[in-house]
Design a protein around this motif. Structure first.
Motif, short mmCIF file in Angstrom:
data_model
loop_
_atom_site.label_atom_id
_atom_site.label_comp_id
_atom_site.label_asym_id
_atom_site.label_seq_id
_atom_site.Cartn_x
_atom_site.Cartn_y
_atom_site.Cartn_z
N PRO A 153 0.83 -1.21 0.00
CA PRO A 153 0.00 0.00 0.00
C PRO A 153 0.86 1.25 0.00
N THR A 175 -2.55 5.09 3.40
CA THR A 175 -3.84 4.48 3.66
C THR A 175 -4.48 5.21 4.84
N ILE A 233 -7.45 -2.47 0.85
CA ILE A 233 -6.32 -3.37 1.12
C ILE A 233 -6.83 -4.72 1.58
N ASN A 283 -1.42 2.13 -4.46
CA ASN A 283 -0.93 3.47 -4.05
C ASN A 283 -1.50 4.60 -4.90
#
Length: 238
Positions: A174, A177, A209, A232
Motif C-alpha cells: 500500500p 492508507t 487493502i 498506491n
C-alpha cells in the motif's frame, strides 16, 4: 470448502481489522493479534519482545485445534526517527521498527512454513508491506523503508523455495492508507497537499487493502505466488 483458520497480526485497527472482518465474512476463522487484547479472540503480545512470535503462534495453534491455514503479516510500527537524535535513541528506534515490521514477520513465517511442511496440505502467507519497499520513504523513516524492503525479500524467497510444497506467498504494497498509524505522518508532510503526489486524488481505504489481502489468501491462483500487488493510487508505478 474446507474450513480455514487464519492468524492476522495487528488486527485491532486499520488495515488489520479490515482484513480480519473481510476474512470472517468469507467464513474463515480468524485469530487476531494486538499489543493489547481487545476481545477474547485476540492474542495480546508486544512484538518488541523476542519471545512474542513463538508465543502468538503456539496460542493460535491451541485455539485453532492444531491447524492454521493462512498467515497475514500485518502488524507494523511507523514512527519518525530523525537522524539528529542521539546515537542510542536512533538505534533503539531502528531496532524496534525492524523487530516489529520485519523480524517478527520472519519468525511467524518460519513457524508457518514449518507447520505446513509437516502437514498434509500447504498454506498461504500474505505480507502487508509498503510502497516504501521500492520507492523509499522520508528522511525520518529509513528504518520503515528498510524493514518493508526486507519483507519483500522474505516474501520472494518463500515463494521461490516452497511453491512445490503447496506453500504460497503473496505481498501487498500500500501507499498512504487512511489509518490512525498514518495520520501523524500525513500531517507532518503537508496533509491535503500530499495528495498532489497521488494521481488518484485520495489515499487508499483499509477496506481496499483488505479486499486484496482476502483475494490473495483465498482466491489468487497458485501461479501468482511471489507476486507483489501495489495499492498506491499510481503514486509509484513499477
Amino acid at each position: 470448502m474446507t474450513h480455514l483458520t487464519a492468524l492476522v497480526t495487528g488486527s485491532s485497527r486499520g488495515i488489520g481489522a479490515a482484513i480480519a472482518q473481510s476474512l470472517r465474512a468469507r467464513g474463515v476463522q480468524v485469530i487476531g493479534h494486538a499489543t493489547r487484547a481487545v476481545d477474547p479472540s485476540t492474542i495480546a503480545a508486544d512484538l518488541t519482545d523476542p519471545t512474542a512470535p513463538s508465543s502468538i503462534w503456539d496460542q493460535a495453534l491451541e485455539r485453532s485445534g492444531g491447524r492454521i491455514d493462512l498467515l497475514v503479516n500485518n502488524a507494523g510500527l511507523f514512527q519518525a526517527n530523525p537522524i539528529a537524535l542521539s546515537d542510542i535513541e536512533w538505534l533503539d528506534n531502528w531496532e524496534d521498527t525492524l523487530r516489529i515490521n520485519l523480524t517478527a514477520a520472519a519468525e511467524l513465517s518460519r513457524l508457518a512454513v514449518k507447520h505446513w511442511l509437516e502437514g498434509e496440505r500447504g498454506g498461504r502467507v500474505v505480507h502487508i508491506a509498503s510502497r516504501a519497499a521500492y520507492r523509499g520513504d522520508s528522511p525520518d523513516h529509513w528504518h520503515y523503508a528498510a524493514a518493508k524492503a526486507g519483507m519483500i525479500g522474505l516474501h520472494k524467497t518463500i515463494a521461490r523455495h516452497y511453491a512445490s510444497k503447496g506453500i504460497m506467498s503473496y505481498a501487498i504494497c500500500p501507499g498512504f492508507t487512511d489509518t490512525a498509524m498514518a495520520d501523524d505522518y500525513l500531517a507532518s508532510r503537508g496533509g491535503p497537499g500530499l495528495l498532489a503526489d497521488i494521481p488518484l486524488g485520495r489515499v487508499a481505504q483499509p477496506e481496499e487493502i483488505a479486499t486484496m489481502a482476502t483475494f490473495c489468501a483465498l482466491d489468487a491462483p497458485e501461479s501468482m505466488t511471489g507476486a507483489v500487488l501495489d495499492a498506491n493510487g499510481a503514486s509509484f508505478v513499477r
